[in-house]
Motif scaffolding. Structure first.
Motif, PDB file in Angstrom:
ATOM      1  N   TRP A   1       1.019  -1.246  -0.109  1.00 33.08           N
ATOM      2  CA  TRP A   1       0.109   0.114  -0.106  1.00 33.08           C
ATOM      3  C   TRP A   1       0.666   1.232   0.066  1.00 33.08           C
TER       4      TRP A   1
ATOM      5  N   LEU B   1       0.129   4.520   0.708  1.00 35.08           N
ATOM      6  CA  LEU B   1      -0.898   5.358   1.243  1.00 35.08           C
ATOM      7  C   LEU B   1      -0.142   6.438   2.299  1.00 35.08           C
TER       8      LEU B   1
ATOM      9  N   PRO C   1       0.103   8.910   5.430  1.00 37.99           N
ATOM     10  CA  PRO C   1      -0.190   8.800   6.917  1.00 37.99           C
ATOM     11  C   PRO C   1      -1.780   9.237   6.949  1.00 37.99           C
TER      12      PRO C   1
ATOM     13  N   ARG D   1      -4.145   9.181   4.898  1.00 37.91           N
ATOM     14  CA  ARG D   1      -5.055   8.257   4.315  1.00 37.91           C
ATOM     15  C   ARG D   1      -5.217   6.894   5.205  1.00 37.91           C
ATOM     16  N   TRP D   2      -4.077   6.561   5.560  1.00 40.97           N
ATOM     17  CA  TRP D   2      -4.150   5.473   6.550  1.00 40.97           C
ATOM     18  C   TRP D   2      -4.883   5.871   7.835  1.00 40.97           C
ATOM     19  N   GLU D   3      -4.859   7.073   8.409  1.00 43.49           N
ATOM     20  CA  GLU D   3      -5.606   7.506   9.495  1.00 43.49           C
ATOM     21  C   GLU D   3      -7.074   7.371   8.962  1.00 43.49           C
TER      22      GLU D   3
ATOM     23  N   SER E   1      -8.628   4.066   8.952  1.00 42.33           N
ATOM     24  CA  SER E   1      -8.528   3.404  10.269  1.00 42.33           C
ATOM     25  C   SER E   1      -9.872   4.118  10.895  1.00 42.33           C
TER      26      SER E   1
END
Length: 481
Positions: free
Chosen positions: A303, A305, A307, A309-311, A314
């Motif tokens: 991935w 992505l 940070p 987009r990760w958040e 999530s």
């Protein structure tokens, strides 16, 4: 959570082994619930099941092997997240294929897997942990899913107490007397305490108030480890008592596994100091033997992505879990008589689709009073009457010493319980013809039967150990062409 993962993997394998012994009977078109009958009488349009793709037992056997493979991988903690999703889906699919043999333990096992999809239960005691480069690995976790798991355990016990809305549970205390009067579920431990009505009364009241109040100890913020140990210890003893007195299949084992996830850090520290070293040699050998096993489903995703987009992902996951948790609470509370406001039909689709539907009505609102045993009365070609339930012995209406012994396993006991209900009358000819066919296929021409009557010897439980006169009821008659 890691111990619970291992326990769930073990239970899945045991459950598959038990179910596999009745592969043709419960899951094929040659059994007691052919696909066309399932779709006509039992099916919900939002259910999903790949087990309904074919009525051949050979296809079912292949699906069982696939499910067993992934359950074993779950036990080992290999590709845990992916494997958990597959195990959940395979279990959901299997349970949907025949809901007539399901019980409360099946619902709990399914829900444990659902919440675990969003939990890091492969972080420790797993092959994944051995390959991970992160060190030290976090030993605590908090998320919507972890809250969902704890609340789920609470709902199991609180809702079953609320559903026991009968004086026999919380006033007269006769519920356990009535339960142990049911010979279909009576185990030797139950026979030992059955003659003592005062003891049964206090055990009944203790059961009710334990189920209702004990789970709230999990919410106490101070001395939380102590109160968790109290909850785990009491529930472990509670289900041990059930396993010794009542024939409930894997229900007690699934509940034991579920409370492993509640163990506090102090218990796990003791486990790692005292017991874990004994498993290290076994783990070393296992890793050595599996080191060269082909990576059958080594899936890797890369991935790219940011940070942010990760958040965002999530947050979406947490939002979804919170929404499902709210729905599960709504579903449970809508079932209890104190609220008496069933969940709207238009809102039930999500529960059936994800199979987060649940009903914890164990012996609720009151214990069944209708007990008895089955006689499968076959008429042979030589006009002899034999009982297929007693391996072809002459028919007798005398009560067997052990009614429980007439059932191959708890799945058949549950099936026979559902078989009695008038709204399940569609089950009767299929069971009758199945037992007739199986008998004739496995016996010589001289021992063939030309007609089979499914007879139920009904006993209605009376108070204060009053004697009961069985009533003969013929539920179904079938024959050869």
């Amino acid at each position: 959570m890691a111990l619970m993962r291992i326990g769930v993997g073990f239970v899945l394998l045991v459950d598959l082994a038990i179910r596999a012994s009745d592969l043709e009977a419960f899951y094929s078109n040659m059994g007691v619930l052919p696909l066309h009958v399932l779709f006509k009488y039992v099916w919900d349009p939002y259910l999903i099941s790949i087990h309904t793709l074919s009525g051949l037992w050979q296809i079912q056997a292949l699906l069982f092997l696939i499910a067993a493979f992934f359950a074993f991988c779950l036990l080992l903690g290999y590709r845990t997240r992916l494997v958990t999703i597959v195990c959940w889906f395979m279990l959901l699919s299997l349970q949907n294929r025949n809901t007539l043999i399901g019980q409360g333990g099946d619902d709990l096992l399914r829900m444990l897997l659902f919440w675990a999809i969003f939990l890091p239960w492969g972080r420790h005691y797993s092959l994944d942990a051995k390959k991970s480069t992160a060190y030290p690995k976090p030993v605590s976790h908090f998320s919507a899913a972890s809250a969902g798991f704890v609340i789920q355990i609470m709902l199991v016990y609180i809702c079953t107490a609320l559903l026991k809305d009968s004086p026999e549970w919380h006033t007269t205390g006769t519920a356990l007397y009535n339960a142990l009067s049911l010979d279909q579920v009576l185990f030797p431990g139950g026979k030992l305490i059955y003659p003592y009505p005062v003891l049964l009364k206090y055990l009944t009241l203790g059961t009710y108030y334990t189920e209702f109040y004990l789970p709230f100890l999990l919410l106490i913020p101070v001395f939380n480890s102590f109160f968790r140990l109290v909850v785990v210890g009491v529930l472990a003893g509670f289900h041990l008592g059930i396993s010794l007195t009542l024939f409930v299949g894997l229900f007690y084992l699934i509940n034991w596994v579920s409370i492993l996830g509640l163990l506090p850090p102090v218990a796990m520290d003791w486990f790692e100091a005292k017991l874990l070293p004994y498993f290290e040699n076994l783990g070393y050998r296992l890793r050595r033997y599996t080191a060269n096993v082909p990576k059958l489903f080594e899936l890797r995703f890369t991935w790219h992505l940011s940070p942010a987009r990760w958040e965002a992902l999530s947050a979406i996951k947490e939002g979804f879990v919170i929404a499902v948790l709210g729905y599960v609470i709504w579903w449970n509370l809508s079932n209890v008589p104190q609220i008496n406001h069933p969940i709207p039909v238009a809102a039930r689709w999500l529960g059936m689709l994800l199979r987060v539907d649940q009903h914890w009505g164990m012996f609720a609102p009151q214990v069944f009073k209708d007990d008895g045993w089955y006689i499968l009365e076959g008429l042979t070609t030589k006009n002899k009457r034999i009982d297929l339930n007693r391996q072809g012995q002459p028919v007798t209406e005398k009560k067997p010493k052990s009614v429980v012994a007439l059932f191959k396993n708890d799945r058949w006991r549950k099936y026979s319980e559902n078989y009695l209900f008038v709204n399940n009358a569609f089950m009767r000819p299929y069971f009758c013809n199945y037992r007739l066919r199986i008998w004739n296929e496995s016996h010589a021409p001289a021992d063939q039967i030309k007609e089979l009557q499914v007879v139920y010897m009904l006993e209605r439980t009376l108070p204060n150990y009053q004697p009961i006169i069985p009533q003969r009821q013929v539920l179904c008659v079938c024959g050869t062409p």
